[in-house]
Enzyme design. Structure first.
Site, PDB file in Angstrom:
ATOM      1  N   HIS A 103       0.849  -1.213   0.000  1.00 43.79           N
ATOM      2  CA  HIS A 103       0.000   0.000   0.000  1.00 43.79           C
ATOM      3  C   HIS A 103       0.878   1.255   0.000  1.00 43.79           C
ATOM      4  CE1 HIS A 103      -3.314  -2.687   1.339  1.00 43.79           C
ATOM      5  NE2 HIS A 103      -2.340  -3.241   2.044  1.00 43.79           N
ATOM      6  N   SER A 151      13.864  20.900 -16.888  1.00 47.54           N
ATOM      7  CA  SER A 151      12.676  21.743 -17.005  1.00 47.54           C
ATOM      8  C   SER A 151      13.066  23.064 -17.654  1.00 47.54           C
ATOM      9  CB  SER A 151      12.108  21.996 -15.611  1.00 47.54           C
ATOM     10  OG  SER A 151      11.383  23.205 -15.586  1.00 47.54           O
ATOM     11  N   LYS A 164      15.437  21.019 -11.656  1.00 44.28           N
ATOM     12  CA  LYS A 164      14.714  19.803 -12.027  1.00 44.28           C
ATOM     13  C   LYS A 164      15.541  18.732 -12.723  1.00 44.28           C
ATOM     14  CE  LYS A 164      10.224  19.730 -11.592  1.00 44.28           C
ATOM     15  NZ  LYS A 164       9.600  18.529 -11.109  1.00 44.28           N
ATOM     16  N   GLU A 167       8.368   7.773 -17.171  1.00 43.53           N
ATOM     17  CA  GLU A 167       6.955   8.158 -17.290  1.00 43.53           C
ATOM     18  C   GLU A 167       6.397   7.728 -18.641  1.00 43.53           C
ATOM     19  OE1 GLU A 167       7.100  12.092 -14.406  1.00 43.53           O
ATOM     20  OE2 GLU A 167       7.677  12.273 -16.487  1.00 43.53           O
TER      21      GLU A 167
END
Ligand code: ARG
Length: 496
Positions: free
Chosen positions: A151, A272, A278, A285
Site C-alpha cells: 500500500h 525543465s 529539475k 513516465e
C-alpha cells in the site's frame, strides 16, 4: 492490376483508403523471400520452366537491390506492386505465372509470420539483456537494506536486490510466453491460397522448409483467417509492458527527493524549461504511458477480429500497423530500461537509514517473540502493535530509544506477562541486517537466498539465450540456403 472483372478504375480516395503500402515497407523483404521460395517450388513441381523461374528471380533480385524500382503509387499493397514489377520486368508470359497457386491472403499472413518470428527473437534478446543487467545490479546489492512497501506504506525490511530479482522473475515469465508462442507462429500458411487450396500439385512443405518454418498451418481456412497467435503476441507484449511499468513506477517513486533511494543517470533524465533544479524521470513516465497504449492496442486488435466471419476480410489489414507499433514500442522500452538500470545510482546509506528509522522491523520482532518466548503470534502482534503506538506517541522515536518504563507501561497496559528486559533484548538485537539473516524462508530477501536466486537465474538465462540464438541460426541457415538456390537457378543454363 487485379480488376479483371470491373472495367472501372477505383475511385482515387477509395484507393488511398484501401492502401496498405506504407505499412507494407516493413514486410517488403519477407515478401520477396516468400516469392522466391514459392517460384522455386513451382519450378520444382514442374509448373514453371527454368526460363520462367530465372526471369522471375532476376526481377525479384532487382527489387531486392533497389526497392525504388517499385511503383508504390499505383498499387494498393506491396504484393501487387511487386507482382506488377515482375510482370513488367520478366514479361507476362513468365512473370504472370508468379502468382500461380497463391493469393495475397496466404501471402500476407506468411509475411506477418516471418516478421513476428523475428520480432519475438529480438524482443527475447532484449529481455535477456535486461534480466542480465538486473542480475548484475542485484549481485552488487544483496546487502543493500531498504524498507519494503505494501500500500506504499513501510511493511518489512528487505534488500534492493530482492526487488531487482522480482522484476527479473516477472520478465522471465514475460519472455517465456513469447518463447513458447514462437512455436505457434513459426508455421507456414503458404499454399492455403485464397481460402480453399489449389488444384495445382504444390509442395507446401518445400516452401515451408525453404523459409525456415517448422511445419504448416494445415487447414487453408485456418491459415488465412486466424489471427489468434498474433493477438497472443500482442497480449504477451502488453503484459510485458505492464511489468516494465511497475519497474518504472518504483524507480520514479524511489528517485524522488523525499525517498532519495536511487538516482536516474543524467543521460536518462529530462530537465525543465523553467525550474533549474529539475531532474525529471521522463523516460520512465513514458514507459508507463506506453504500457497504457499497448493495452489499448490489444483491445483494438481483439475488437477488430471479434465476430469476423471465416476467410480473409480486409479488416485484418488494419492489424498490421498496430502489430508493428507494438513490437517497436516494446523493443524501445526494453532497451531504454536496460540502459537505465545499468546506470542507476544507488544511495545505500539513504536506504539503510530509512530501514533503521522504520517500524518495518515490527514483524521480525513479533516473530522472535514467537520463536524465543513461545507465545502465540496473535499475542506477539498485540505487544509489538502497542509498542509502535508508544514510540509514535513519543514523536516517532525508534524502538531502541524506548526506555524501560515505556516498555513496562506497554506490557502492563495490555496485560502481557512478558518481561520488559526480555523484550528490550530482542529489540536491541534486531538490526535490519539481523532481521534479514533470520528471514530464512525460501524466496525471502535473506542474503543467502539472494545468492541462490541469482545463480539459478543466470543458468536459466543462459538456457534461453542459447535457445533464441539457435532459432536465429535456423532462420539464417534457411535463408542462406534459399539464397544459394536462387543464385544457382539464376546461373543455371537454360537449354534453349
Ligand atoms: N493488403 C492486404 C493486407 O494487408 C493483403 C491481402 C489482401 N487480400 C484481399 N483479398 N484483398 O491484408
Amino acid at each position: 492490376m487485379y480488376r479483371s472483372r470491373s472495367g472501372t478504375e477505383l475511385d482515387r480516395y477509395a484507393f488511398k483508403f484501401l492502401s496498405s503500402i506504407s505499412e507494407d515497407s516493413v514486410i517488403l523483404h519477407y515478401d520477396i523471400l516468400g516469392s522466391e521460395a514459392h517460384c522455386i517450388m513451382l519450378y520444382e513441381v514442374g509448373f514453371l520452366t527454368l526460363a520462367d523461374l530465372k526471369k522471375i528471380l532476376q526481377a525479384l533480385d532487382e527489387v531486392k537491390i533497389n526497392s525504388r524500382v517499385l511503383d508504390t503509387d499505383d498499387y494498393e499493397d506491396i504484393h501487387e506492386s511487386i507482382e506488377a514489377f515482375v510482370i513488367k520486368d520478366a514479361g507476362n508470359d513468365s512473370g504472370g505465372k508468379m502468382h500461380t497457386a497463391r493469393s495475397r491472403n496466404d501471402q500476407v499472413i506468411l509475411d506477418i509470420r516471418m516478421k513476428v518470428r523475428d520480432d519475438i527473437n529480438d524482443i527475447c534478446n532484449a529481455i535477456i539483456d535486461l534480466i542480465n543487467s538486473l542480475l548484475e545490479k542485484a549481485n552488487e546489492n544483496k546487502e543493500t537494506v531498504m524498507p519494503m512497501y505494501t500500500h506504499l506504506q513501510q511493511a518489512q525490511i528487505g534488500t534492493f536486490s530482492h526487488f531487482l530479482l522480482s522484476y527479473g522473475d516477472a520478465l522471465f515469465r514475460d519472455m517465456d510466453r513469447l518463447y513458447v508462442l514462437y512455436g505457434r507462429i513459426n508455421k507456414s500458411p503458404l499454399g492455403a491460397c485464397a481460402i480453399g487450396g489449389s488444384s495445382i500439385s504444390i509442395d507446401r512443405m518445400k516452401t515451408a522448409v525453404l523459409l525456415g518454418f517448422d511445419g504448416l498451418i494445415k487447414n487453408s481456412v485456418d491459415a488465412t483467417s486466424s489471427r489468434d497467435s498474433f493477438i497472443e503476441f500482442a497480449s504477451a507484449l502488453s503484459i510485458l509492458m505492464i511489468t516494465l511499468s511497475r519497474m518504472a513506477e518504483d524507480f520514479i517513486i524511489w528517485s524522488t527527493f523525499e525517498f532519495g533511494y536511487i538516482d536516474v543517470a543524467d543521460k536518462y533524465s529530462s530537465t525543465s524549461s523553467a525550474m533549474p533544479q529539475k531532474k525529471n524521470p521522463d523516460v520512465l513516465e513514458l514507459i508507463r504511458a506506453k504500457a497504457a497504449l499497448m493495452t489499448g492496442n490489444l483491445v483494438a486488435m481483439l475488437s477488430t477480429v471479434k465476430s469476423l466471419p471465416s476467410g480473409y476480410n480486409r479488416d485484418l489489414q488494419d492489424l498490421k500497423p498496430t502489430l508493428w507499433k507494438m513490437s517497436t514500442t516494446t523493443l524501445e522500452s526494453l532497451k531504454i530500461m536496460n540502459g537505465l538500470v545499468k546506470s542507476l545510482y544507488i544511495h545505500r546509506e539513504k536506504m539503510l537509514e530509512a530501514a533503521r528509522n522504520s517500524y518495518a522491523i515490527s514483524f521480525d520482532i513479533a516473530e522472535q517473540l514467537v520463536v524465543q518466548m513461545g507465545i502465540p503470534f496473535r499475542s506477539a502482534h498485540k505487544v509489538v502493535g502497542a509498542l509502535v503506538e508508544k514510540a509514535v506517541s513519543k514523536n516517532n522515536i525508534a524502538f531502541t530509544m524506548l526506555q524501560k518504563e515505556d516498555v513496562e507501561a506497554v506490557l502492563n497496559n495490555i496485560k502481557s506477562s512478558l518481561q520488559a528486559e526480555e523484550l528490550m533484548q530482542i529489540i536491541r538485537e534486531m538490526t535490519p541486517i539481523r532481521s534479514l539473516e533470520l528471514r530464512i524462508s525460501s524466496g525471502s530477501p535473506n542474503p543467502k537466498e539472494q545468492d541462490t536466486a541469482i545463480s539459478f537465474s543466470y543458468r536459466k538465462l543462459a538456457g534461453y539465450r542459447e535457445g533464441v540464438s539457435k532459432r536465429k541460426r535456423c532462420i539464417a541457415a534457411a535463408f542462406d540456403n534459399l539464397g544459394k538456390s536462387t543464385k544457382n537457378y539464376l546461373n543455371a543454363k537454360t537449354s534453349s
